[in-house]
Design a protein around this motif. Structure first.
Motif, PDB file in Angstrom:
ATOM      1  N   ARG A  34       5.800  12.637  -2.742  1.00  0.00           N
ATOM      2  CA  ARG A  34       4.886  11.837  -1.934  1.00  0.00           C
ATOM      3  C   ARG A  34       3.755  11.374  -2.858  1.00  0.00           C
ATOM      4  O   ARG A  34       3.345  12.128  -3.744  1.00  0.00           O
ATOM      5  CB  ARG A  34       4.340  12.725  -0.812  1.00  0.00           C
ATOM      6  N   GLY A  52      -1.159   1.333   3.944  1.00  0.00           N
ATOM      7  CA  GLY A  52      -0.211   2.436   3.711  1.00  0.00           C
ATOM      8  C   GLY A  52       0.987   2.060   2.853  1.00  0.00           C
ATOM      9  O   GLY A  52       1.877   2.881   2.612  1.00  0.00           O
ATOM     10  N   ASN A  70       4.225   4.725   2.606  1.00  0.00           N
ATOM     11  CA  ASN A  70       3.682   6.061   2.945  1.00  0.00           C
ATOM     12  C   ASN A  70       2.675   6.579   1.929  1.00  0.00           C
ATOM     13  O   ASN A  70       2.702   7.752   1.575  1.00  0.00           O
ATOM     14  CB  ASN A  70       4.816   7.091   3.085  1.00  0.00           C
ATOM     15  N   SER A  72      -1.293   7.275   0.663  1.00  0.00           N
ATOM     16  CA  SER A  72      -2.649   7.473   1.172  1.00  0.00           C
ATOM     17  C   SER A  72      -3.595   7.402  -0.020  1.00  0.00           C
ATOM     18  O   SER A  72      -3.154   7.484  -1.179  1.00  0.00           O
ATOM     19  CB  SER A  72      -2.769   8.828   1.869  1.00  0.00           C
TER      20      SER A  72
END
Ligand SMILES: NC(=O)C1=CN([C@@H]2O[C@H](COP(=O)(O)OP(=O)(O)OC[C@H]3O[C@@H](n4cnc5c(N)ncnc54)[C@H](O)[C@@H]3O)[C@@H](O)[C@H]2O)C=CC1
Ligand SMILES: O=P(O)(O)OC[C@H]1O[C@](O)(CO)[C@@H](O)[C@@H]1O
Length: 398
Positions: A34, A52, A70, A72
């Motif tokens: 991530r 995002g 995805n 941040s």
């Protein structure tokens, strides 16, 4: 924070600019990590959190764009940013080598928090910065801060060959080369990182030096000569007949010196430098002279792309004239930058190019490069900046 949420497959990229967002993120996205970002720009952080996601487009229009989703982002200086680094398996930096010392507080706090949370293993940091030893810049800054965490932070360098620019008509999209991998120092950061595009590489410090002294040296020649000829588009500068001629004249002494000093096979070194010239002359890779000219002080530093190779050329009996001319052109760029940023009341102050050069490069007034640079600085002054100027006399003797 729950322990299960810590140290999972999470990579944080400090610096959400062109390289961080446009290249490092794409490399990390070849895995199941991530991705989050930390940046000093509130606007960038807000945009990344609002959207995002963003898209990386390739110069090669035939290739499908890559969507990075995805993501941040956190503002530098916040506790959230510290937590993010503390709980990540990998931290990348892409903020510019000279900004690395500003990361000390963040890294020290993150390392202490990591320990406090009981997360095993050091903080793993990979620098994505141009410079001959960005890892040392960061290590030195950590040492100077007298932090107790020095040994808890592993700092490995990587080498960026990928050109990446902002797509200014969009919020976050990027235009980039389709460069497939990120080589990093596999002797400093060992073990499988689980990111296919990250390639552990041996003898890395040597390879990074070679990259900066060849590829970025040639790039600096295109940039500062091009800037003096008033080009905006980088490939146009590289294809200018005078610039091409000078790159040609540089090849022999530069490659000879690097082959002797760094131990690379001469023919292999010639091919390496030829590939750099070919890339920089490629009109399809749209890049900008001003983007490449930024941070002249760093580029005229003692271990960077102009001074160090010029020194090596001198030491191996070669002619450093082309680099002396480029150094002079870089000083003219610095002079113009200073003039542009100076208020009317102080603008009469003379730009002492020799003093500036000695300060940034560490060269003494007796250094053999100084009279050569002075000669070219004065010659450039006489010719004047702009396109269509006659450089015949200037480069005739080279
Ligand atoms: N853009 C390119 O084509 C290439 C860039 N590089 C290297 O990549 C590095 C980054 O360059 P770019 O991405 O082009 O610059 P950039 O200016 O596009 O991005 C740098 C980002 O770092 C942020 N930043 C600065 N200080 C910070 C700090 N202390 N904490 C958090 N964020 C901070 C800035 O706000 C900015 O968003 C440099 O070392 C450069 O030499 C290397 C090869 C190619
Ligand atoms: O910040 P620096 O050292 O100019 O590095 C960035 C530049 O490096 C390059 O990869 C080649 O010089 C450019 O594409 C890019 O603008």
């Amino acid at each position: 924070m729950s322990m299960s949420a810590t140290n999972d497959k999470k990579a944080v990229i400090i610096g959400a600019g062109q390289t961080g967002r446009g290249f490092t993120a794409r490399m990390v996205a070849s895995s199941d990590y991530r991705i989050s970002f930390i940046d000093t720009s509130e606007e960038l952080v807000s945009q990344l959190n609002e959207d995002g996601a963003y898209t990386i487009h390739y110069y090669n229009k035939g290739l499908p764009p890559v969507r990075i989703a995805n993501v941040s982002a956190y503002l530098a200086g916040t506790e959230e940013a510290v937590e993010e680094v503390a709980t990540s398996r990998l931290t990348f930096t892409a903020i510019g080598e000279s900004n690395l010392p500003t990361l000390v507080e963040l890294l020290v706090k993150a390392s202490l928090l990591r320990k406090g949370l009981g997360i095993h293993g050091p903080l793993n940091v990979i620098t994505c910065e141009n410079g001959t030893a960005p890892g040392n810049v960061l290590r030195k800054a950590l040492k100077a801060a007298n932090s107790s965490v020095e040994s808890d932070i592993i700092i490995a360098e990587s080498a960026i060959f990928c050109t990446t620019v902002n797509l200014s008509e969009t919020r976050l999209d990027i235009l980039s080369e389709n460069y497939p991998e990120l080589p990093y120092d596999g002797e400093v950061l060992t073990g499988d990182l689980g990111i296919p595009c990250l390639v552990p590489t041996e003898r890395f410090p040597l390879l990074l030096q070679r990259k900066i002294f060849t590829y970025n040296c040639i790039s600096a020649c295109v940039t500062y000569l091009g800037a003096f000829k008033a080009y905006d588009i980088y490939a146009e500068a590289a294809n200018d007949p005078d610039v091409s001629y000078l790159l040609d004249r540089l090849a022999e002494p530069l490659n000879q010196a690097l082959s002797v000093k760094l131990g690379f096979d001469l023919e292999d070194q010639h091919q390496f430098s030829k590939r750099a010239v070919a890339k920089f002359s490629d009109y399809t890779i749209v890049d900008y002279v001003d983007k490449n000219a930024r941070d002249v002080a760093r580029k005229l530093g003692p271990t960077d792309r102009l001074i160090a190779p010029a020194q090596m050329i001198l030491e191996t009996g070669g002619d450093p004239s082309v680099l002396a001319l480029v150094i002079a052109a870089a000083l003219h760029y610095a002079k113009r930058e200073r003039e542009a940023s100076t208020t009317a009341s102080t603008s009469t102050e003379e730009f002492d190019f020799a003093a500036v050069l000695m300060k940034w490069s560490g060269l003494s007034s007796e250094h053999p490069l100084m009279p050569r640079v002075t000669h070219y600085y004065d010659e450039l002054e006489q010719i004047g900046r702009g396109s269509g100027k006659d450089w015949t006399k200037l480069i005739g003797g080279i």
